[in-house]
Design a protein around this motif. Structure first.
Motif, short mmCIF file in Angstrom:
data_model
loop_
_atom_site.label_atom_id
_atom_site.label_comp_id
_atom_site.label_asym_id
_atom_site.label_seq_id
_atom_site.Cartn_x
_atom_site.Cartn_y
_atom_site.Cartn_z
N MET A 138 4.18 -6.35 -6.07
CA MET A 138 5.63 -6.15 -6.10
C MET A 138 6.20 -6.10 -4.67
SD MET A 138 7.42 -2.84 -7.71
CE MET A 138 7.57 -2.02 -6.17
N TYR A 139 5.38 -5.59 -3.76
CA TYR A 139 5.84 -5.35 -2.40
C TYR A 139 5.49 -6.52 -1.47
CZ TYR A 139 7.39 -1.73 0.88
OH TYR A 139 8.10 -0.99 1.77
N ALA A 140 4.66 -7.46 -2.03
CA ALA A 140 4.08 -8.53 -1.20
C ALA A 140 5.14 -9.33 -0.45
CB ALA A 140 3.23 -9.45 -2.07
N PHE A 141 6.20 -9.67 -1.16
CA PHE A 141 7.22 -10.52 -0.56
C PHE A 141 7.81 -9.87 0.70
CE2 PHE A 141 11.74 -11.44 -0.17
CZ PHE A 141 11.65 -12.77 0.17
N HIS A 142 8.16 -8.59 0.54
CA HIS A 142 8.75 -7.84 1.63
C HIS A 142 7.79 -7.80 2.82
CE1 HIS A 142 11.01 -4.65 3.60
NE2 HIS A 142 9.88 -3.95 3.70
N LEU A 143 6.48 -7.55 2.50
CA LEU A 143 5.49 -7.45 3.57
C LEU A 143 5.30 -8.78 4.28
CD1 LEU A 143 2.82 -5.28 1.71
CD2 LEU A 143 4.24 -4.58 3.62
N GLU A 144 5.21 -9.82 3.48
CA GLU A 144 5.01 -11.16 4.07
C GLU A 144 6.16 -11.50 4.99
OE1 GLU A 144 4.35 -14.02 0.93
OE2 GLU A 144 2.50 -12.93 0.40
N GLN A 145 7.35 -11.22 4.53
CA GLN A 145 8.54 -11.52 5.32
C GLN A 145 8.49 -10.89 6.69
OE1 GLN A 145 12.28 -10.48 3.76
NE2 GLN A 145 12.85 -12.65 3.70
N LYS A 146 7.90 -9.70 6.72
CA LYS A 146 7.83 -8.99 8.01
C LYS A 146 6.58 -9.38 8.78
CE LYS A 146 10.96 -5.43 7.24
NZ LYS A 146 11.51 -4.29 7.86
N GLY A 147 5.84 -10.34 8.23
CA GLY A 147 4.67 -10.85 8.94
C GLY A 147 3.41 -10.02 8.76
N PHE A 148 3.32 -9.24 7.69
CA PHE A 148 2.14 -8.38 7.48
C PHE A 148 1.11 -9.03 6.57
CE2 PHE A 148 4.88 -5.29 9.31
CZ PHE A 148 4.04 -4.37 9.91
N GLN A 149 -0.16 -8.81 6.89
CA GLN A 149 -1.26 -9.27 6.05
C GLN A 149 -1.83 -8.04 5.37
OE1 GLN A 149 -2.91 -12.33 5.80
NE2 GLN A 149 -1.17 -13.27 6.90
N VAL A 150 -1.85 -8.03 4.03
CA VAL A 150 -2.38 -6.85 3.35
C VAL A 150 -3.63 -7.25 2.58
CG1 VAL A 150 -1.89 -4.99 1.73
CG2 VAL A 150 -0.06 -5.98 3.07
N SER A 151 -4.74 -6.50 2.77
CA SER A 151 -5.94 -6.78 1.99
C SER A 151 -6.22 -5.60 1.07
CB SER A 151 -7.13 -7.00 2.93
OG SER A 151 -7.42 -5.80 3.60
N LEU A 152 -6.76 -5.92 -0.09
CA LEU A 152 -7.06 -4.84 -1.04
C LEU A 152 -8.55 -4.87 -1.40
CD1 LEU A 152 -6.30 -2.61 -3.10
CD2 LEU A 152 -5.82 -4.43 -4.74
N ASP A 153 -9.18 -3.71 -1.33
CA ASP A 153 -10.58 -3.60 -1.73
C ASP A 153 -10.63 -2.54 -2.82
OD1 ASP A 153 -13.24 -3.22 -1.99
OD2 ASP A 153 -13.52 -2.19 -0.06
N ALA A 154 -10.61 -2.99 -4.08
CA ALA A 154 -10.52 -2.02 -5.18
C ALA A 154 -11.77 -2.06 -6.03
CB ALA A 154 -9.29 -2.31 -6.03
N ASP A 155 -12.40 -0.90 -6.26
CA ASP A 155 -13.53 -0.81 -7.19
C ASP A 155 -13.02 -1.13 -8.58
OD1 ASP A 155 -15.16 -0.07 -5.22
OD2 ASP A 155 -15.46 2.03 -5.86
N SER A 156 -13.82 -1.93 -9.30
CA SER A 156 -13.34 -2.32 -10.63
C SER A 156 -13.68 -1.26 -11.68
CB SER A 156 -13.94 -3.67 -11.03
OG SER A 156 -15.34 -3.57 -10.86
N ASP A 157 -14.63 -0.37 -11.31
CA ASP A 157 -15.08 0.57 -12.35
C ASP A 157 -14.50 1.97 -12.19
OD1 ASP A 157 -16.34 1.08 -10.01
OD2 ASP A 157 -18.27 1.61 -10.94
N VAL A 158 -13.33 2.10 -11.54
CA VAL A 158 -12.79 3.47 -11.46
C VAL A 158 -12.29 3.89 -12.84
CG1 VAL A 158 -12.16 3.41 -9.01
CG2 VAL A 158 -10.50 2.67 -10.71
N PRO A 159 -12.61 5.11 -13.25
CA PRO A 159 -12.18 5.54 -14.58
C PRO A 159 -10.68 5.79 -14.63
CG PRO A 159 -13.20 7.34 -13.42
CD PRO A 159 -13.31 6.16 -12.52
#
Ligand code: ADP
Length: 533
Positions: free
Chosen positions: A393-414
């Protein structure tokens, strides 16, 4: 402004309260020795006055005795028989008196107590007369000044150690009879034999006891021999503070001290107690002043932060509104040439209005939480999914400001129970800060990981960082670090405080690891136990 007000308060407190009290304390500390001396002299005078009144009492008793003898002579001047009877009565009346005589030139009337064993000198008339005449002879020169003073109504007897034998000590008190009409050179002499021990017990000690409330120790000592004749204590090891001769029998000394202690100890203790009390009172006072100042400081800081907050928020509202209005007006006038440009304008309008919504949400939530009106809906949710969706949802805003966002999410969080809207808002606040406080390096790393019974969501930026000393404060409401970059970025100082409050609701925590120039990592820690499903 703020500092000058605080300086004023501190100055007033120092001048009106601290200076007088501290000067008084310092004065008292410096004066401790003098105070001790003062207390000492007060006690010392008390002891003196007790000894004085014992002496005065003995003097009064002697005055009555001499007056009684004088009245025998004045009532029966020539009747030897009557004189004897009266003398007898007089001697019987007074336990301390062993005998008495009236002497006129070579004749005298004398009587003694009827006792089984009278001293030899009383039993043998010859011995008695010899001894008496010898004393009278030796006293001649001293009697003249006594007689002179007797005319002024003041008789001081001459005291002679008459006999000391078989445990009995007898003092003779010799004094002249004064009568206005008597011929000069023909003086009656009067004498009283005193049993020293009886006198000490019956007259001196009784007076002592009447004045003693148990705090004092008395003694009567014979000066010649040093023998103690009377002592209020079992042991006589105590050293007496004050001694004075008994006026009537100068060979006896009356002594006094305070039980179990000395005047020095008492005065030291008193002075120290006073000083300790003063120091305790001052410490309490200083703590009180410190506490008041701290509160005043706190209140003033809060007031300043509130003013800054209003200024910041107004600024934050005005800028996006101005942009939205400008883009909308340009679009309305149809002055935008290409579709691509149009789309860029629409995106800006959407972006700015979502920032506005975010800000207003923060303020509204903050005031709701402060007034305990905010309600949370905790429902099972997958944190990894929620983080991913928020970033999208926030990606567009971040990209516009020139930010690179990476996500490292465990798939098995309860799944755990959370209020998704509130957590989304927290994430947005943290991302917003990461964007605001980053400079050249525009990378942001987000991770969602399970550690034992915890799920940790971290947002790591490479921005300006936060000094260790500010780590706690940034979570306070309205607080903003005082640096030029922070000053130039917009903000309300509410974001982190809100995140902390939201995390409290979830029984979780927010932590920060950061140092200036090295970026910051904010972590949201959710417990699985309490929030688990
Ligand atoms: P705001 O961002 O509106 O000023 P916040 O409560 O979100 O208020 O943050 C408080 C302060 O913490 C900020 O003003 C800033 O000084 C500091 N801060 C927060 N996040 C970061 C970050 N990622 N990097 C550096 N400083 C930060």
């Amino acid at each position: 402004m703020k500092n000058s007000a605080l300086t004023k308060i501190i100055t007033v407190i120092i001048i009106s309260l601290l200076v007088p009290i501290l000067s008084y304390t310092i004065y008292q500390v410096v004066q401790t020795d003098k105070n001790e001396q003062l207390i000492y002299s007060i006690y010392d005078r008390q002891l003196d006055s007790i000894l004085f009144s014992v002496n005065q009492h003995c003097w009064d008793i002697f005055s009555t005795w001499s007056a009684e003898l004088a009245s025998i002579l004045s009532t029966y001047p020539d009747d030897e028989e009557r004189q004897k009877i009266q003398l007898q009565k007089y001697v019987q009346r007074n336990p301390a008196v062993l005998g008495a005589f009236l002497h006129f030139e070579n004749q005298e009337v004398n009587v003694f107590k009827e006792r089984t064993v009278l001293p030899e000198s009383f039993r043998s008339r010859e011995l008695f007369r010899q001894k008496l005449l010898m004393i009278i002879d030796s006293a001649k020169t001293q009697l003249a000044p006594i007689l002179r003073r007797a005319k002024e109504g003041y008789i001081k007897p001459l005291a002679y150690a008459w006999e000391k034998s078989g445990g009995q000590e007898i003092t003779l008190l010799l004094f002249p009879y004064f009568n206005e009409s008597q011929e000069s050179g023909r003086t009656w002499l009067m004498g009283i034999f005193i049993d020293n021990i009886e006198y000490i017990n019956d007259i001196v000690a009784r007076k002592f006891m009447a004045m003693n409330d148990g705090e004092l120790v008395f003694a009567v000592r014979e000066k010649d021999t040093g023998v103690l004749h009377y002592f209020t204590e079992e042991s006589n090891s105590e050293k007496f503070e004050k001694s004075e001769d008994l006026w009537i029998i100068p060979n006896l000394e009356i002594q006094i001290k305070v039980r179990g202690t000395t005047l020095n100890q008492i005065s030291q203790k008193r002075a120290r107690t006073n000083l300790t009390f003063l120091i305790v009172v001052n410490t309490v006072l200083l703590l009180g002043v410190f506490y008041v100042l701290r509160n005043v400081w706190h209140e003033m800081t809060l007031a300043r932060m509130k003013t800054d907050f209003v200024a910041n928020v107004s600024h934050e509202l005005r800028t996006p509104l101005a942009l939205i209005r400008m883009f909308a007006e340009t679009l309305e006038l149809g002055r935008v040439p290409s579709d691509e440009k149009k789309r860029a304008y629409y995106r800006s309008i959407v972006g700015e209005s979502s920032r506005l919504t975010q800000l207003i949400n923060n303020i509204l939530d903050f005031s709701k939480i402060e007034s305990h009106k905010k309600e949370y809906k905790l429902e099972p949710a997958d944190l990894s999914r929620l983080v991913r969706k928020t970033l999208e949802m926030y990606a567009f805003h971040l990209e516009q400001k020139g930010f690179q966002v990476s996500l490292d999410a465990d798939s098995d969080v309860p799944e755990i129970k959370i209020d998704t809207e509130a957590i989304k808002q927290s994430l947005v606040n943290l991302l917003d800060n990461a964007v605001k406080f980053s400079t050249e390096n525009k990378n942001i790393e987000v991770s969602v990981q399970r550690h034992d019974q915890k799920i940790i969501v971290s947002i790591h930026d490479h921005g300006i960082g936060i000094p260790e000393s500010e780590h706690k404060k940034i979570f306070e409401k309205f607080y903003r670090v005082e640096s030029s970059l922070v000053h130039n970025t917009k903000g309300s100082g509410l974001g982190l405080n809100l995140v902390k409050k939201i995390m409290d609701i979830h029984n979780g925590q927010i932590t920060v690891e950061s140092s200036p120039g090295k970026g910051s990592t904010f972590s949201l820690i959710f417990p699985i136990n309490t929030n688990g499903v």
